[in-house]
Design a protein around this motif. Structure first.
Motif, short mmCIF file in Angstrom:
data_model
loop_
_atom_site.label_atom_id
_atom_site.label_comp_id
_atom_site.label_asym_id
_atom_site.label_seq_id
_atom_site.Cartn_x
_atom_site.Cartn_y
_atom_site.Cartn_z
N ALA A 288 0.82 -1.20 0.00
CA ALA A 288 0.00 0.00 0.00
C ALA A 288 0.86 1.26 0.00
N GLY A 289 1.96 1.23 0.77
CA GLY A 289 2.85 2.39 0.81
C GLY A 289 3.48 2.68 -0.53
N ILE A 290 3.92 1.63 -1.23
CA ILE A 290 4.45 1.82 -2.58
C ILE A 290 3.35 2.32 -3.51
N GLY A 291 2.13 1.82 -3.28
CA GLY A 291 1.00 2.20 -4.13
C GLY A 291 0.67 3.68 -4.09
N VAL A 292 0.99 4.37 -2.97
CA VAL A 292 0.71 5.81 -2.87
C VAL A 292 1.99 6.64 -2.84
N GLY A 293 3.15 5.98 -3.06
CA GLY A 293 4.40 6.72 -3.14
C GLY A 293 5.07 7.01 -1.82
N LEU A 294 4.59 6.40 -0.72
CA LEU A 294 5.26 6.59 0.57
C LEU A 294 6.66 5.98 0.51
N TRP A 295 6.78 4.84 -0.17
CA TRP A 295 8.08 4.26 -0.54
C TRP A 295 8.10 4.13 -2.05
N SER A 296 9.26 4.32 -2.64
CA SER A 296 9.32 4.37 -4.09
C SER A 296 9.62 3.03 -4.75
N ASN A 297 10.27 2.10 -4.00
CA ASN A 297 10.65 0.84 -4.63
C ASN A 297 10.95 -0.22 -3.55
N THR A 298 11.21 -1.44 -4.02
CA THR A 298 11.49 -2.54 -3.09
C THR A 298 12.85 -2.39 -2.42
N ALA A 299 13.76 -1.65 -3.03
CA ALA A 299 15.07 -1.45 -2.41
C ALA A 299 14.91 -0.74 -1.07
N GLN A 300 13.98 0.19 -0.98
CA GLN A 300 13.74 0.87 0.29
C GLN A 300 13.16 -0.10 1.32
#
Length: 500
Positions: A447-459
Motif C-alpha cells: 500500500a505504501g508503494i502504491g501511494v508513493g510513501l516508498w518508491s521501490n522494493t530497495a527501500q
C-alpha cells in the motif's frame, strides 16, 4: 501529514488491524476473533458479516489508542485468507450464504470427477494449480448450484462473487469497487497465469460466469477509496492487496528469485520467489503469482502448503484439552527429550501439498504405556515441521538446487523449540525477522508503494531486519531416521484416505 499505513489482515480465525509508520515499523495492532462453523464433517464455513464485524471492531479498538489521527492515514493495505469464497447481492450488499473456507472439502467429489475426465492437465497448465477443493472455483460452483438466493441474484444480474479481499474492498468502498489483485485471483483456478485474466475455458469447466467475478488488478496501486467506514474519513486510498502468503513473501523482503519464506499460521506455507519464470511443478507443488506492482510485470512463485499447522495446537487446546493456552505447547513439548515414537499426522482437513489427499484424516500412532501428554505435544511440533520438510524436498527437486536460508514468520515462529526442530529436520538455517507478523508488513509495504510513501522494493529491503537465526543441530543420520518414522505414519494416513 498523512504518513501512516493501516493494514487489515483478515485471517482464518480472526481479523487484525494494524498501524505501520513511514519507517515501516509496527506501531500497534488489534486482533478480534470470530466463530468457526462446521456444518458437516470436512465442511468449514465463516459468516461474512462476522468477518466484517471483526474488522470493524479491531479498527475501532486500534483508533481508540490515538496513535495518530485518522486523517494521518495515507493508505490502507489488505491481506487475507485466500481461497475462501463469498457471494453477495450487488444491489443490497446482502451476503447470500456463509463463506466457504479454504479448508472446506465439500467439493472433493466434483474435483475428482473433473480429474477422472482428464481435465487436471488443463487446470494445471492454465492456472498453475492442482484439481482440489482447496481452491475457489469449485466453491463458487457449489454456491451457484446450491444456494437459492445466489441463483435468484444471478438471474437478476445482481450477483457478486469473490474472495475475502474483494468482499472487504466492496465494504470499504460502500460497493463502489468490485476488484481483486493478481495474487488472490491466482488462487481461484480461474485465472490464466500467462495473461493474468479470467480464462474462458476454465470458467466453462467450473461453470462460473465471468460477470460475477471481480476485476483483476495489480497488488500495489490505488484500487478504491474509503466511503462510509465508521471511524475513517472518506477518500483514504486502498492501495495494496495480496493474499496472506504472498503478502508474507513481500513482507519478508524476498525480492530475488530463490528467496523463500515459511509462514506458520492456521496452516503452514512455504513460498519461493521464482522471478519472471513460471515453473510448473513436477512434484505436487503449486505455481502462483507472488505479486505485481503497478505498471510492472508480475513476480511468480512456487508454493507448498500444509492445511493444518497452528490449527493442530488449537485442537490440542480446544478438542483434547491438553493445554489451556496455545503458547503452553512449547513447555509441554520440551518436557520430553523427543517424540518417544509417537507420530501425529494432522490431516484434520485432508492433506495438502505434495500429497493432495482431501479424504485423508488425522492419525496418532506409536502410543505406548510410557507415552504421556508431553509426547503428544512434541509429536505435534514435529509434525508441524516435518510437513514443511516434505514440501521443501519437492521444491528443491523442481528447482534443481538447494534452497537458501529459510525466512520464517507467523504466530508459531515465536516458538523457539519449533524453530529449532524445523532447522534440524530441514537441514537448513532459519532466519526469523524482528517483525514476525509479515503479512501485515507486506500489505503495508504494498500500500505504501502504491501511494508513493516508498518508491521501490530497495527501500523496503533496508527496512527488513533479522532477529534470530537457528542453525542445524542434529546429524544427517538422525534426520534420515526421523524422516523414515514420519513417512511411515504419513503412508498409513494415505492408505486410510483411499475411498472404499
Amino acid at each position: 501529514m498523512a504518513d501512516f499505513i493501516l493494514a487489515i489482515d483478515q485471517g482464518t480465525t480472526g481479523s487484525t488491524v494494524a498501524l505501520v509508520d513511514s519507517q515501516g515499523q509496527l506501531c500497534a495492532s488489534v486482533n478480534v476473533e470470530f466463530p468457526q462453523i462446521f456444518p458437516k464433517p470436512g465442511w468449514v464455513e465463516h459468516e461474512p458479516e462476522a468477518i466484517w464485524s471483526s474488522v470493524q471492531k479491531a479498527l475501532s479498538r486500534l483508533l481508540r489508542k490515538k496513535l495518530c489521527k485518522p486523517s494521518d492515514i495515507a493508505a490502507i493495505g489488505i491481506t487475507n485468507q485466500r481461497e475462501t469464497s463469498v457471494v453477495w447481492d450487488r444491489r443490497s450488499g446482502e451476503v447470500l450464504h456463509n463463506a466457504i473456507v479454504w479448508q472446506c472439502r465439500r467439493t472433493a467429489d466434483f474435483c475428482e470427477t473433473l480429474r477422472a475426465k482428464g481435465h487436471e492437465d488443463l487446470v494445471r497448465e492454465r492456472s498453475g494449480l492442482v484439481l482440489d477443493p482447496y481452491f475457489s472455483a469449485s466453491k463458487f460452483r457449489w454456491l451457484l448450484r446450491e444456494v437459492p438466493a445466489a441463483k435468484r441474484a444471478l438471474k437478476a444480474g445482481a450477483l457478486a462473487a469473490g474472495t475475502v479481499d474483494s468482499f472487504l474492498l466492496w465494504r470499504l468502498t460502500s460497493g463502489e469497487q468490485h476488484a481483486t489483485d493478481v495474487s488472490n485471483a491466482a488462487r481461484t483456478s480461474l485465472m490464466n497465469l500467462k495473461n493474468l485474466r479470467w480464462d474462458p475455458e476454465l470458467l466453462r469447466l467450473f461453470e462460473v460466469p465471468e460477470g460475477i467475478l471481480p476485476e483483476i488488478r495489480p497488488s500495489s496501486g490505488v484500487l478504491g477509496h474509503t466511503r462510509g467506514v465508521r471511524g475513517l474519513p472518506d477518500g483514504i486510498p486502498i492501495a495494496g492487496i495480496a493474499g496472506d502468503q504472498q503478502a508474507a513473501l513481500f513482507g519478508q523482503a524476498c525480492f530475488s528469485a530463490g528467496d523463500a519464506k515459511c509462514t506458520y499460521g492456521t496452516g503452514s506455507f512455504i513460498v519461493m520467489n521464482t522471478g519472471s519464470e513460471r515453473i510448473l511443478s513436477k512434484s505436487g507443488l503449486l505455481t502462483t503469482i507472488g505479486w505485481q506492482l503497478d505498471k510492472q510485470d508480475p513476480v511468480y512463485a512456487l508454493e507448498g502448503g500444509a492445511f493444518v499447522c497452528g490449527a493442530a495446537v488449537q485442537w490440542l487446546r480446544d478438542g483434547l484439552k491438553l493445554i489451556k493456552r496455545a503458547p503452553d505447547i512449547e513447555a509441554l513439548a520440551a518436557s520430553v527429550p523427543d517424540h518417544g515414537g509417537v507420530e501425529f499426522v494432522p490431516a484434520l482437513t485432508g492433506l495438502g501439498a505434495p500429497h493432495w489427499a482431501p479424504d485423508a484424516r488425522g492419525l496418532i500412532t506409536g502410543i505406548t504405556r510410557g507415552s504421556d501428554r508431553g509426547h503428544i505435544a512434541r509429536a505435534t511440533l514435529d509434525a508441524m515441521a516435518l510437513q514443511n520438510v516434505d514440501i521443501l524436498r519437492c521444491m528443491e527437486a523442481d528447482l534443481g538446487k538447494r534452497m537458501r536460508p529459510l525466512r520464517v514468520d507467523g504466530g508459531a515462529a515465536a516458538n523457539d523449540l519449533l524453530m529449532q526442530i524445523q532447522a534440524d529436520y530441514l537441514g537448513r538455517k532459519l532466519v526469523r525477522p524482528r517483525i514476525t507478523e509479515t503479512t501485515v508488513a507486506g500489505a503495508s509495504y504494498l500500500a505504501g508503494i502504491g501511494v508513493g510513501l516508498w518508491s521501490n522494493t530497495a527501500q523496503i529491503k533496508r527496512i527488513w531486519q533479522p532477529e534470530r537465526e537457528f542453525s542445524v543441530d542434529i546429524s544427517a543420520a538422525k534426520r534420515r531416521q526421523r524422516m523414515q518414522s514420519w513417512q511411515a505414519a504419513v503412508d498409513q494416513t494415505l492408505v486410510k484416505a483411499i475411498p472404499d
